[in-house]
Design an enzyme around this catalytic site. Structure first.
Site, PDB file in Angstrom:
ATOM      1  N   ASP A   1       0.832  -1.206   0.000  1.00  0.00           N
ATOM      2  CA  ASP A   1       0.000   0.000   0.000  1.00  0.00           C
ATOM      3  C   ASP A   1       0.866   1.254   0.000  1.00  0.00           C
ATOM      4  OD1 ASP A   1       0.742  -0.815   2.658  1.00  0.00           O
ATOM      5  OD2 ASP A   1      -0.694   0.624   3.480  1.00  0.00           O
TER       6      ASP A   1
ATOM      7  N   GLU B   1       0.172  -1.044   5.944  1.00  0.00           N
ATOM      8  CA  GLU B   1       1.216  -0.393   6.737  1.00  0.00           C
ATOM      9  C   GLU B   1       1.002   1.106   6.822  1.00  0.00           C
ATOM     10  OE1 GLU B   1       5.017   1.409   7.955  1.00  0.00           O
ATOM     11  OE2 GLU B   1       3.894   1.791   6.122  1.00  0.00           O
TER      12      GLU B   1
END
Length: 381
Positions: free
Chosen positions: A70, A135
């Site tokens: 991400d 994250e």
């Protein structure tokens, strides 16, 4: 001329608009490559977050590459020099969201492992991948959940390399061998709202809060250590008032954060803050959120192998650091694993026109492969 393999894979990953918690097929691309070189891949979705675990080898020490697919939002598209999800190389630099944080590292990991396995198909030990799409977001359904799954499976990580962008001026000049803890506080100081012309009929919570905040900001909470700077308290938000100039507010809200070393505990910090607030006789509510405990990997097999690999590939003598924000290493270190972070330059991360040097991508893959050589290849030479 064929494109350099790490660059090609990095571009393919950047082209996926995987704004947290979306993955946009990045992990499937990685798993496809890993399965071809003998990894068993296990998708581990939790909620809207995509994760996977991959493993090669049967016995011996477990070395894990950890990272995230991400990325943070782009910000205003018109402010980018090129589309953030259309990778663009200009003057030897690759631009795109995630180039440095951390799709370049992910690509380098994959290529490094492919090359290592080709050289050492019967390598000693095991190689793992722990990849998440959570994250940059709340970090609730990502690495922390996979770590718990690994515990249930009876798998113990020995060495973990997190691909966070750690370098400052040149590739490999900094290895993160720990991180400070992060403790957030939200303080609501209560007063009595009233007309500003009649202060004796009100109680201004801003005036009440300021002396206590000043005292808190001046406290030296610890002296730090060889690896850690002293604990730092920073006030990030103060909000009060109705928007009118003639109203004394009834509440003042303060948001603050501790980045703390292992020389002090979060319980001691909480108690210290409460002591000051009570000493100023404030009427208040205080809530806490612990984002992560500090951790440290002292010089040992992983740190030494990483420093030696960097020196061999780049000629750089890497320095150890525990500075910067939190990372998913905070979820892995408590399992007893040696954890370090090593990746490209961090100057452009989360910014407009995020970028990475093309030459650094190939070098990073070689550094990663050389680390594997030093930790897992010795027995099959």
């Amino acid at each position: 001329m064929p494109k350099e393999p790490v660059l090609e894979l990095t571009e393919a990953l950047i082209a996926q608009p995987s704004v947290t918690p979306a993955d946009r097929n990045c992990q499937q691309m990685m798993m496809n490559r890993l399965e071809k070189v003998g990894f068993t891949c296990t998708p581990l979705p939790f909620g809207e977050v995509q994760n996977f675990w991959a493993e090669r080898g049967e016995t011996g020490p477990l070395f894990v590459f950890a990272g995230h697919t991400d990325v943070v939002p782009t910000g205003p598209l018109e402010a980018w020099e090129s589309d953030p999800f259309t990778p663009s190389v200009r003057d030897g630099v690759l631009y795109g969201r995630g180039a440095a944080d951390m799709k370049g590292s992910l690509a380098a990991m994959i290529v490094a492992v492919e090359r290592f396995v080709a050289l050492h198909p019967q390598h000693t030990g095991r190689i793992g991948f722990l990849i998440t799409s959570d994250e940059e977001g709340p970090a609730v359904n990502g690495t922390v959940k996979v770590v718990e799954w690994l515990r249930q499976q009876g798998r113990q990580i020995d060495y973990c390399l997190v691909g966070e962008p750690s370098s400052s001026e040149s590739l490999g000049d900094t290895i993160k061998n720990g991180r400070r803890g992060s403790l957030n506080g939200t303080l609501r100081v209560k007063g009595v709202q009233g007309h500003i012309a009649y202060p004796h009929l009100a109680d201004n919570p801003i005036h009440r809060a300021l002396p206590a905040l000043t005292e808190l900001s001046q406290i030296r909470w610890d002296e730090g250590s060889e690896y850690f700077e002293p604990t730092s308290l920073q006030i990030s938000n103060i909000h009060a008032g109705t928007g009118a100039t003639n109203v004394i507010p009834g509440v003042c809200e303060v948001v603050f954060n501790f980045r703390f070393s292992p020389m002090v505990t979060d319980a001691e910090l909480r108690a210290g803050v409460e002591h000051v607030l009570k000493g100023h006789q404030l009427d208040y509510d205080l809530t806490w959120n612990l984002s992560g405990q500090p951790f440290l990997t002292p010089v040992g097999e992983l740190v030494s192998a990483t420093q030696a690999a960097i020196r061999q590939v780049t000629g750089v003598d890497a320095q150890l650091s525990t500075g910067g924000g939190t990372s998913d290493g905070r979820f892995i270190a408590p399992t007893g694993a040696q954890v370090i972070e090593l990746g490209p330059l961090n100057a452009s991360i989360h910014k407009l026109n995020e970028h990475v040097r093309v030459a650094d991508l190939a070098l990073l893959a070689e550094i990663y492969r050389e680390i594997l050589e030093r930790l897992l290849a010795a027995a099959d030479h």
